[in-house]
Enzyme design. Structure first.
Site, short mmCIF file in Angstrom:
data_model
loop_
_atom_site.label_atom_id
_atom_site.label_comp_id
_atom_site.label_asym_id
_atom_site.label_seq_id
_atom_site.Cartn_x
_atom_site.Cartn_y
_atom_site.Cartn_z
N CYS A 366 0.01 0.76 -2.47
CA CYS A 366 0.56 0.67 -0.85
C CYS A 366 0.19 -0.66 -0.48
CB CYS A 366 -0.02 1.86 -0.05
SG CYS A 366 1.23 1.96 1.22
N HIS A 488 1.52 6.39 -2.58
CA HIS A 488 0.14 6.75 -2.56
C HIS A 488 -0.05 7.78 -3.64
CE1 HIS A 488 -1.93 4.93 0.75
NE2 HIS A 488 -0.84 5.22 1.45
N GLU A 490 -2.30 8.58 -5.61
CA GLU A 490 -3.48 9.10 -5.57
C GLU A 490 -3.72 10.71 -4.76
OE1 GLU A 490 -2.80 6.97 -3.41
OE2 GLU A 490 -4.33 6.75 -1.59
N1 GLN Z 1 -0.21 -1.52 5.93
C1 GLN Z 1 0.99 -1.56 5.16
C2 GLN Z 1 2.23 -0.65 5.70
O1 GLN Z 1 2.02 -0.18 6.80
C3 GLN Z 1 0.55 -0.58 4.17
C4 GLN Z 1 0.03 0.88 4.29
C5 GLN Z 1 -0.90 1.54 3.68
O2 GLN Z 1 -1.71 1.08 2.52
N2 GLN Z 1 -1.05 2.93 3.47
O3 GLN Z 1 3.26 -0.63 5.16
#
Ligand code: GLN
Length: 518
Positions: A366, A488, A490
């Site tokens: 992410c 994500h 994980e």
């Molecule tokens: N801050 C980034 C976004 O909003 C990544 C978000 C995250 O790592 N869950 O896209």
């Protein structure tokens, strides 16, 4: 069987809570931003849950207020009893709509908390309306140990009295034991039984692995107290007295795994705490699913070994000059984690550049993926490349907010989140990861206008159903393992189905160390 968490806090979901304070926010397929306990439930049930399993006071009160405004209460005075308790009971009962479903419902907090009282009133009502046979109240309590090694039952007795005051007699008592104590004497159990209304008592010792717990409960025949004769046959023991294999088998392998420094993974994060020695570590479980996903992957490759984790605060990478180059050892593998806000972003970018240069296997998740993309953009001569999350004015918004996204000030429930189908379009990565269901939780993503400016060694992949033309995965050709994903990964790993991203990362460690991968 299903599971649910009731959180008495007033937040509607866990989406707006700080990972420092509350641990990770666990996203469900339907986009619910849930408490991290939902992750534990999914890993043990090995299937996805829905938002029906994540109940908070915030949702309950909002629903009651909305009903009142709509006039659903037909002129009645709207009150805590019965209207709020009914709302709670309906949601809990909805979990067991299918006959024979057992719903394990965890009420967070401690009996006596001001926010929890209404939930105890609802549980008392359920106990009455559903009947003793359909409702089992398990009270979880910690046994305290004095400096002299004596176990104290008074706090447990007191908390059961608090329950009794609220009209609840626990059917079962689960005693959390201090480290090093595996059971308690018969006489202590008898004493507690007398004081607490003769519940079935079982113990939950402090284990090095949570995956050992089902076996420990099974050895105390915990299920036999709950299951009905004639139903739930698939959860019963076989004729030899062994537990149904699907209940314990996926967990016992991980429970017996041994942590080895031969498989050491360095995790760079921005939600870490410090221990007394000043070392960073994951005190608040901000990276709980990640830790589990690594264990699932490791055990699927080498059935005896679990990885050792090292934590690095991304701010240290910025603050300590040449952090990576001045360390005494080179990491075997690195993970760049997720996060929000602009703090510590450069620590992630510097780490990505270092791993690229030193050919160290690295996986970005992410925010980690986004920071890898920025590192590669800088190397590809997009010098001012940035994310609009921290620099809305940048001339090279390589990571930007989607034009359909709401750019208003509301933080709660406005991220792009939940399950999406990700299709592999690039055969390089498609060989390992084809069409996959992946979970997302982010606001910003890769800006496809800059794709052609990257060095050709950067490979893009992962087309998502709702964002055509926006890659969600990257890798670098000629590097042993430089992978990033906007998803994500994980959150969708469980013991029997480890996430391929982590499996590939661990295989890359073996390959780099000259050990053939399996
Ligand atoms: N801050 C980034 C976004 O909003 C990544 C978000 C995250 O790592 N869950 O896209």
């Amino acid at each position: 069987m299903t599971m649910a968490k009731v959180d008495p806090y007033l937040n509607e979901d866990a989406g707006t809570m700080s990972p420092y304070e509350h641990g990770e926010c666990f996203v469900l397929d339907d986009g619910m931003e849930a408490d991290l306990d939902l992750g534990n439930y999914e890993r043990f049930l090995e299937r996805p849950l829905t938002k029906a399993s994540a109940i908070t006071s915030g949702q309950i009160y909002r629903a009651v207020f909305d009903k009142e405004r709509r006039g659903d209460y037909l002129g009645k005075t709207v009150q805590m009893l019965p209207h709020v308790t009914d709302e709670i009971c309906e949601r809990i009962k909805a979990l067991t709509r299918h006959q024979d479903t057992i719903a394990v419902v965890e009420l967070g907090g401690t009996v006596g908390d001001i926010e929890s009282d209404i939930f105890y009133a609802a549980l008392r009502k359920l106990h009455y309306s559903e009947g003793r046979d359909a409702f089992c109240h398990v009270h979880v309590s910690v046994l305290m140990e004095t400096a002299g090694g004596e176990l104290k039952t008074k706090p447990t007795q007191q908390s059961v009295q608090e329950l009794n005051k609220r009209g609840i007699m626990p059917d079962m008592l689960c005693l959390r034991l201090p480290k090093g104590i595996n059971d308690i004497s018969k006489s202590l159990k008898a004493k507690l039984g007398e004081a607490c209304g003769y519940p079935t008592i079982f113990v939950s010792p402090t284990c090095s692995s949570v995956y050992a717990v089902p076996g420990i409960f099974d050895s105390q025949n915990v299920l036999d107290t709950i299951l009905y004769p004639g139903v739930h046959e698939d959860m019963r023991r076989d004729t030899l007295g062994n537990p149904a294999p699907h209940i314990l088998a996926p967990f016992s392998k991980i429970a017996t795994g041994v942590r080895s420094a031969k498989m050491k993974i360095t995790i760079v994060g921005k939600y870490l705490h410090r221990n007394a020695k000043g070392e960073a570590y994951d005190a608040s479980d901000a990276y709980l699913s990640l830790r589990h996903a690594l264990d699932h992957a490791a055990i699927s490759i080498d059935s005896l070994t679990l990885p050792t984790l090292e934590w690095v605060d991304a701010e240290d990478v910025i603050d300590k000059k040449d952090y990576w180059l001045t360390r005494k050892d080179e990491p075997q593998a690195i993970i760049l984690t997720g996060g929000f806000g602009s703090r510590a972003f450069d620590g992630f970018i510097q780490t990505a550049l270092y791993a690229l240069d030193k050919k160290i296997p690295i996986l970005g998740i992410c925010l980690g993926f986004q920071m890898m993309a920025l590192a590669l953009a800088h190397l590809s001569n997009m010098k001012d490349a940035d994310t609009t999350e921290r620099n809305p004015e940048t001339l090279s918004p390589v990571i930007h907010i989607h034009h359909d996204s709401k750019e208003d000030d509301t933080k709660g429930g406005t991220l792009r989140r939940g399950l999406h189908l990700v299709t592999s379009v690039n055969p390089l990565m498609g060989n390992t990861i084809r069409t996959m269901k992946e979970r997302f939780r982010h606001r910003y993503h890769l800006n496809p206008a800059f794709l052609s400016s990257f060095d050709p060694s950067v490979q893009w992949d992962g087309e998502v159903d709702d964002l055509p033309g926006v890659p969600t995965r990257l890798m670098v050709q000629g590097h042993p393992f430089f992978w990033g994903t906007q998803a994500h990964c994980e959150l969708t790993s469980c013991p029997s189905h480890p996430s391929p991203y982590f499996v590939q990362l661990i295989k890359a460690i073996f390959n780099c160390n000259g050990i053939p991968s399996m």
